[in-house]
Design a protein around this motif. Structure first.
Motif, PDB file in Angstrom:
ATOM      1  N   GLY A  78      49.152 -51.562 -43.835  1.00 52.53           N
ATOM      2  CA  GLY A  78      48.679 -50.553 -42.917  1.00 52.53           C
ATOM      3  C   GLY A  78      48.435 -51.163 -41.551  1.00 52.53           C
ATOM      4  N   VAL A  79      48.416 -50.324 -40.539  1.00 54.20           N
ATOM      5  CA  VAL A  79      48.134 -50.768 -39.178  1.00 54.20           C
ATOM      6  C   VAL A  79      46.725 -50.325 -38.791  1.00 54.20           C
ATOM      7  N   ALA A  80      45.900 -51.287 -38.421  1.00 52.89           N
ATOM      8  CA  ALA A  80      44.595 -50.998 -37.818  1.00 52.89           C
ATOM      9  C   ALA A  80      44.808 -51.047 -36.312  1.00 52.89           C
ATOM     10  N   GLU A  81      44.810 -49.885 -35.709  1.00 47.87           N
ATOM     11  CA  GLU A  81      45.196 -49.738 -34.302  1.00 47.87           C
ATOM     12  C   GLU A  81      43.983 -49.722 -33.396  1.00 47.87           C
ATOM     13  N   ALA A  82      44.216 -50.230 -32.164  1.00 45.91           N
ATOM     14  CA  ALA A  82      43.208 -50.173 -31.100  1.00 45.91           C
ATOM     15  C   ALA A  82      41.922 -50.876 -31.498  1.00 45.91           C
ATOM     16  N   GLU A  99      46.380 -43.546 -25.098  1.00 45.11           N
ATOM     17  CA  GLU A  99      47.815 -43.359 -25.250  1.00 45.11           C
ATOM     18  C   GLU A  99      48.368 -44.181 -26.409  1.00 45.11           C
ATOM     19  N   LEU A 100      47.811 -45.378 -26.600  1.00 44.93           N
ATOM     20  CA  LEU A 100      48.220 -46.227 -27.727  1.00 44.93           C
ATOM     21  C   LEU A 100      47.942 -45.530 -29.049  1.00 44.93           C
ATOM     22  N   ILE A 101      46.765 -44.951 -29.186  1.00 44.62           N
ATOM     23  CA  ILE A 101      46.421 -44.234 -30.419  1.00 44.62           C
ATOM     24  C   ILE A 101      47.357 -43.056 -30.626  1.00 44.62           C
ATOM     25  N   ARG A 102      47.629 -42.320 -29.557  1.00 40.17           N
ATOM     26  CA  ARG A 102      48.511 -41.149 -29.675  1.00 40.17           C
ATOM     27  C   ARG A 102      49.911 -41.568 -30.116  1.00 40.17           C
ATOM     28  N   ARG A 103      50.465 -42.580 -29.455  1.00 37.46           N
ATOM     29  CA  ARG A 103      51.840 -42.998 -29.769  1.00 37.46           C
ATOM     30  C   ARG A 103      51.925 -43.639 -31.154  1.00 37.46           C
ATOM     31  N   SER A 104      50.949 -44.453 -31.499  1.00 35.82           N
ATOM     32  CA  SER A 104      50.990 -45.100 -32.807  1.00 35.82           C
ATOM     33  C   SER A 104      50.802 -44.091 -33.931  1.00 35.82           C
ATOM     34  N   GLY A 105      49.966 -43.080 -33.699  1.00 37.73           N
ATOM     35  CA  GLY A 105      49.805 -42.036 -34.699  1.00 37.73           C
ATOM     36  C   GLY A 105      51.108 -41.291 -34.940  1.00 37.73           C
ATOM     37  N   ALA A 106      51.828 -40.967 -33.873  1.00 39.90           N
ATOM     38  CA  ALA A 106      53.118 -40.293 -34.012  1.00 39.90           C
ATOM     39  C   ALA A 106      54.120 -41.187 -34.739  1.00 39.90           C
ATOM     40  N   GLU A 107      54.112 -42.479 -34.416  1.00 39.46           N
ATOM     41  CA  GLU A 107      55.023 -43.421 -35.063  1.00 39.46           C
ATOM     42  C   GLU A 107      54.692 -43.554 -36.550  1.00 39.46           C
ATOM     43  N   ALA A 108      53.406 -43.558 -36.880  1.00 37.56           N
ATOM     44  CA  ALA A 108      53.003 -43.643 -38.286  1.00 37.56           C
ATOM     45  C   ALA A 108      53.502 -42.434 -39.065  1.00 37.56           C
ATOM     46  N   ALA A 137      30.353 -40.565 -26.183  1.00 35.78           N
ATOM     47  CA  ALA A 137      31.513 -41.430 -25.987  1.00 35.78           C
ATOM     48  C   ALA A 137      32.255 -41.632 -27.296  1.00 35.78           C
ATOM     49  N   TYR A 138      31.521 -41.895 -28.364  1.00 40.33           N
ATOM     50  CA  TYR A 138      32.144 -41.997 -29.688  1.00 40.33           C
ATOM     51  C   TYR A 138      32.877 -40.704 -30.036  1.00 40.33           C
ATOM     52  N   GLU A 139      32.232 -39.578 -29.794  1.00 34.31           N
ATOM     53  CA  GLU A 139      32.833 -38.293 -30.152  1.00 34.31           C
ATOM     54  C   GLU A 139      34.147 -38.069 -29.409  1.00 34.31           C
ATOM     55  N   GLU A 140      34.178 -38.439 -28.134  1.00 29.87           N
ATOM     56  CA  GLU A 140      35.420 -38.302 -27.361  1.00 29.87           C
ATOM     57  C   GLU A 140      36.546 -39.116 -27.998  1.00 29.87           C
ATOM     58  N   GLN A 141      36.242 -40.338 -28.383  1.00 31.70           N
ATOM     59  CA  GLN A 141      37.287 -41.188 -28.953  1.00 31.70           C
ATOM     60  C   GLN A 141      37.649 -40.760 -30.370  1.00 31.70           C
ATOM     61  N   LEU A 142      36.681 -40.314 -31.145  1.00 29.58           N
ATOM     62  CA  LEU A 142      36.977 -39.831 -32.490  1.00 29.58           C
ATOM     63  C   LEU A 142      37.894 -38.611 -32.453  1.00 29.58           C
ATOM     64  N   ALA A 143      37.752 -37.772 -31.440  1.00 31.68           N
ATOM     65  CA  ALA A 143      38.629 -36.614 -31.311  1.00 31.68           C
ATOM     66  C   ALA A 143      40.070 -37.048 -31.074  1.00 31.68           C
ATOM     67  N   VAL A 144      40.259 -38.114 -30.296  1.00 33.18           N
ATOM     68  CA  VAL A 144      41.603 -38.638 -30.051  1.00 33.18           C
ATOM     69  C   VAL A 144      42.197 -39.191 -31.340  1.00 33.18           C
ATOM     70  N   VAL A 145      41.393 -39.911 -32.106  1.00 30.72           N
ATOM     71  CA  VAL A 145      41.864 -40.462 -33.385  1.00 30.72           C
ATOM     72  C   VAL A 145      42.244 -39.338 -34.344  1.00 30.72           C
ATOM     73  N   ALA A 146      41.407 -38.310 -34.421  1.00 33.79           N
ATOM     74  CA  ALA A 146      41.688 -37.191 -35.325  1.00 33.79           C
ATOM     75  C   ALA A 146      42.974 -36.476 -34.922  1.00 33.79           C
ATOM     76  N   GLU A 147      43.152 -36.263 -33.624  1.00 33.78           N
ATOM     77  CA  GLU A 147      44.363 -35.591 -33.147  1.00 33.78           C
ATOM     78  C   GLU A 147      45.613 -36.405 -33.483  1.00 33.78           C
ATOM     79  N   ALA A 148      45.484 -37.726 -33.510  1.00 33.67           N
ATOM     80  CA  ALA A 148      46.610 -38.587 -33.848  1.00 33.67           C
ATOM     81  C   ALA A 148      46.906 -38.607 -35.341  1.00 33.67           C
ATOM     82  N   GLY A 149      46.026 -38.017 -36.145  1.00 29.38           N
ATOM     83  CA  GLY A 149      46.229 -37.979 -37.584  1.00 29.38           C
ATOM     84  C   GLY A 149      45.868 -39.267 -38.285  1.00 29.38           C
ATOM     85  N   ALA A 150      45.055 -40.108 -37.641  1.00 32.99           N
ATOM     86  CA  ALA A 150      44.702 -41.416 -38.191  1.00 32.99           C
ATOM     87  C   ALA A 150      43.311 -41.388 -38.811  1.00 32.99           C
TER      88      ALA A 150
END
Length: 388
Positions: A78-82, A99-108, A137-150
């Motif tokens: 598995g990849v542990a990203e960011a 952007e890294l989380i978004r792109r890596s989530g799509a690639e996964a 701040a955590y909530e903002e980043q968690l939303a990005v992770v969730a949107e990426a499907g990770a």
């Protein structure tokens, strides 16, 4: 016909040149899928664009960065990203991280690869912040992770460490965050050897009391916790924590010194893995983990054994500069065209350190193309002023 042996001159400690003959690379197993008996994540590094206008900006070479994640997935990891391996807090800015989380989530999703992503508070300015701002701040980043499907990893927060008055503040922040999640998270205990700003995390510098504090959070929110990554480089302490975890919660070892024994485990349990060292040793890690699946402990030990001196060298004090060695090996192994890092961190380790790293990687059979590795090593030594 036997292939020609790669040879080069390497500088000794006194600066003199010593002939060095490279060994043969090991033929590691590329599995058809993930290991069955352990969950294993490799924390992946990032590759900057060397032609970016500002050399210290976190402008990434996206093609090469994502290709390396495909390399990790191809070995069943598995990849542990960011994470901190991707230079979170050491040059990688939040805008690029998002952007890294978004792109890596799509690639996964495209690759069918396992991915978990770090969510933290590094979009805030350094120093103390109110608990509400930390949570937001955590909530903002968690939303990005969730949107990426990770899957989410709740990274240790420098701002929380600077602001919390004691364990009760950590319980408040983590309780709020875990209560909102739609899928279980991995908590992250990163010791001060990895980041001095995290001294006293969980509300105390007493590690026994800190363990009590985080275990209380996990027990209260067991259904929302997949596991905890422990990066303290203390095998006995990790085992003690592992034995106190609720049965449904994993211990992901982050111990880059003692991972073979911790993953193998004992008659009372074992650790899964979320490791920076799995970035440069992915082929060896996959081979060892699949041997463990088959109960072949002799092969497990034989494959992992020569990687341990390499890992202990890469992560030697100051430990937080381990990323330099990780990227150096990626370059020597042909995974990227250059040895450049976000923020110029390629200069963080000395010439003797990286020469020894080269030798240890060669001894472990981890340089897949010795001619390429030797050629790049010669070129790098020339730039460092080492005569040939």
């Amino acid at each position: 016909m036997t292939a020609a042996v790669a040879m080069l001159d390497l500088p000794a400690a006194d600066g003199s040149l010593v002939p060095y003959t490279m060994g043969e690379p090991r033929a590691f197993t590329r599995p058809s899928g993930a290991a069955r008996t352990r969950v294993a994540f490799a924390a992946a590094h990032v590759v900057p664009d060397p032609f970016a206008e500002r050399s210290t900006s976190s402008v990434l070479d996206w093609d090469t960065t994502l290709a390396f994640r495909r390399h990790l997935w191809s070995y069943g990891l598995g990849v542990a990203e960011a994470m901190d391996t991707a230079q979170r807090g050491m040059g990688l800015e939040w805008e690029t991280t998002r952007e890294l989380i978004r792109r890596s989530g799509a690639e996964a999703r495209a690759q069918g690869g396992l991915i978990a992503c770090g969510a933290g508070t590094d979009q805030l300015e350094p120093g103390p912040a109110s608990l509400d701002r930390v949570i937001a701040a955590y909530e903002e980043q968690l939303a990005v992770v969730a949107e990426a499907g990770a899957a989410p990893i709740l990274m240790a927060s420098r701002q929380l460490a600077a602001s919390a008055k004691g364990p009760e503040d950590y319980a408040k922040v983590y309780g709020r965050l875990l209560g909102q999640l739609d899928r279980p998270a991995i908590l992250h205990w990163l010791g001060p050897m990895f980041d001095p700003a995290l001294e006293g995390y969980w509300g105390t510098s007493d590690l026994d009391a800190a363990a009590d504090a985080v275990l209380a959070i996990i027990t209260e929110h067991e259904a929302k916790v997949d596991g905890i990554k422990v990066s303290l480089l203390d095998a006995d302490r990790e085992i003690a924590i592992r034995r106190r975890l609720p049965g449904s919660v994993r211990l992901y070892t982050g111990d880059d010194f003692n991972y073979p024994d911790l993953i193998r485990g004992d008659d009372q349990g074992y650790s899964d893995a979320l490791l920076g060292i799995f970035d440069p040793i992915a082929p060896a890690a996959a081979t060892a983990l699949h041997a463990l699946d088959e109960g072949d402990l002799a092969t497990y030990d034989e494959v992992f054994s020569p990687t341990v001196p390499l890992a202990r060298h890469i992560f030697e004090t100051p430990t937080y500069y381990y990323k330099t060695g990780v990227v150096f090996l990626a370059w020597l192994s042909g995974h990227q065209r250059h040895f450049r890092m976000v923020g110029g961190l390629e200069s963080a380790r000395s010439v003797p350190h990286l020469v020894r790293l080269f030798q240890l990687a060669d001894a472990a059979g981890l340089l897949p193309d010795p001619d390429l590795a030797a050629s790049r090593m010669r070129a790098w030594l020339t730039v460092q002023g080492v005569p040939h």
